[in-house]
Design a protein around this motif. Structure first.
Motif, mmCIF file in Angstrom:
data_model
loop_
_atom_site.group_PDB
_atom_site.id
_atom_site.type_symbol
_atom_site.label_atom_id
_atom_site.label_comp_id
_atom_site.label_asym_id
_atom_site.label_seq_id
_atom_site.Cartn_x
_atom_site.Cartn_y
_atom_site.Cartn_z
ATOM 1 N N THR A 48 47.607 34.505 39.815
ATOM 2 C CA THR A 48 46.490 35.446 39.663
ATOM 3 C C THR A 48 45.183 34.711 39.440
ATOM 4 N N GLU A 49 45.235 33.642 38.612
ATOM 5 C CA GLU A 49 44.011 32.882 38.333
ATOM 6 C C GLU A 49 43.509 32.168 39.584
ATOM 7 N N ARG A 50 44.427 31.661 40.403
ATOM 8 C CA ARG A 50 44.026 30.965 41.627
ATOM 9 C C ARG A 50 43.537 31.958 42.686
ATOM 10 N N LEU A 60 50.789 34.314 36.245
ATOM 11 C CA LEU A 60 49.428 34.158 35.716
ATOM 12 C C LEU A 60 48.657 33.124 36.502
ATOM 13 N N ASP A 61 49.310 32.002 36.821
ATOM 14 C CA ASP A 61 48.634 30.959 37.598
ATOM 15 C C ASP A 61 48.250 31.465 38.970
#
Length: 417
Positions: free
Chosen positions: A414-416, A411-412
């Protein structure tokens, strides 16, 4: 011969050697002795201090300021005795105020009760040694008896002074500890923590925090029991209540081997909390940094309900997945840093193997078939994953932690991205 009429003896015709004259004589002796004592007060106080210098090693090691205060206490003690001796019928002497009222409250921290007793003994010895010279002729016995009475009163008063100081100190320490615990949990007053710790005579490092519930027990009793047990173990301790929650910060010193510290230090204290989980924060280098440990312990306590089979005590770091589910951003970052990123840095085979293994119900054979590798290769990769992360994929708890960490890491990313 004329008889003289019978006339009763008047009171004024009484025997001059009777009780009234005896009392008058004793009062005259007392008054004369009191005048002699008054003229000698300065000399007696100076002699008492000189005798303390000679006989009491602890007195010689004190600061000049504290020695000066003790000298004033000795002078006040002599002056109070002279005043009381002059008029003993007024009752018990108010020694606490008259003698100890001259010294600052801090002096009771510099001088122990035993040292005070030693000081009193020296002062009394100085006075007793000069009774024959100080007393009026025939008044030595009277002076000696009153010195003994006064000595007893001073001893009782000394004990009261120290008992009240200890009670006040205990109440102040408890309030200060509660303030420190509150500051640690809210991240406030970090610059003042070392000063506050010094006022509580805090010296031990590293530091851990422990959180649990008081249950149905009296919260103050739980705090007292925890403080007593920690101090008997040689630790520094600060404890406070927040509702039903008890938070204890412990300076443990270098008693425990590295890696065993948090759990080993908390184990003897865990049974003193009320029912329910007891959570131990990570070890930190000093009191100033202990807020991080306290906040982790409290966060873990809130989250521990999601892991009913957790050990007691349980490390806050072992509750990272539950803390993440509670929405703690710091726990999320820690889990990604300590679990996902080491796997990512080791290369895609480990991450791919872990993902397939978890998706196929922890089956070696199914994982090997999906990856087109030998089952022994899967075993090797799983052992490497355990070495890198500290969590075993084949273990129920370990697989849960790894699954959460991998999901968060992706998730991190993807967010970055």
């Amino acid at each position: 011969m004329n008889e003289q009429p019978h006339r009763p003896r008047d009171h004024q015709d009484s025997d001059p050697s009777g009780p009234a004259s005896a009392q008058d004589g004793a009062d005259a002796l007392r008054a004369e002795t009191a005048r002699r004592l008054e003229r000698s007060m300065g000399r007696l106080g100076t002699a008492a201090v000189a005798s303390m210098e000679e006989r009491l090693p602890w007195f010689r090691r004190m600061s000049a300021e504290d020695r000066s205060w003790i000298g004033l206490v000795a002078q006040s003690g002599v002056a109070a005795f002279v005043d009381w001796f002059r008029n003993p019928v007024r009752g018990r002497p108010a020694i606490t105020v008259e003698v100890f009222g001259t010294a600052p409250r801090e002096l009771t921290r510099s001088v122990t009760l035993q040292q005070t007793v030693d000081m009193i003994r020296v002062v009394i010895d100085v006075v007793e040694g000069q009774v024959d010279e100080l007393a009026a002729p025939g008044g030595a016995m009277q002076l000696r008896e009153d010195v003994l009475r006064y000595t007893r009163e001073v001893a009782f008063s000394s004990a009261k002074v120290y008992a009240r100081a200890a009670e006040a100190r205990g109440a102040w320490d408890a309030r200060l500890e509660a303030l420190i615990v509150d500051a640690l949990l809210h991240g406030d007053h970090q610059d003042g923590l070392q000063t506050w710790g010094s006022s509580l005579r805090w010296t031990q490092t590293p530091v851990i925090a422990i959180a649990g519930d008081s249950g149905e027990e009296d919260g103050n009793k739980v705090l007292d029991d925890l403080r007593g047990a920690a101090r008997r173990a040689g630790h520094d301790v600060i404890a406070g209540m927040q509702g039903d929650r008890v938070v204890v910060v412990v300076g443990v010193g270098d008693t425990y081997p590295e890696g065993e510290l948090p759990a080993a230090a908390a184990e003897p204290l865990a049974g003193l909390f009320g029912p329910g989980p007891v959570v131990v924060g990570p070890a930190v280098p000093d009191l100033r940094a202990s807020g991080a440990s306290a906040r982790a312990a409290v966060s873990g306590l809130r989250s521990a309900v999601a892991w009913p089979d957790a050990p007691r005590p349980v490390l806050a770091e072992d509750l990272l997945p539950e803390r993440v589910l509670q929405g703690e951003a710091g726990a999320r970052r820690q889990l990604v840093e300590e679990v996902y990123k080491p796997l990512l840095g080791a290369g895609s085979p480990l991450l791919d193997t872990l993902s397939v293994y978890l998706e196929h119900a922890s089956s070696l054979e199914a994982t090997a078939r999906m990856l087109f590798v030998h089952p022994n290769t899967v075993r090797y990769r799983l052992s490497r994953i355990a070495e890198l992360t500290g969590h075993t994929p084949s273990d129920g708890r370990g697989s849960f932690v790894l699954r959460i960490a991998v999901a968060l890491g992706r998730l991190d990313a993807t967010e970055r991205g």
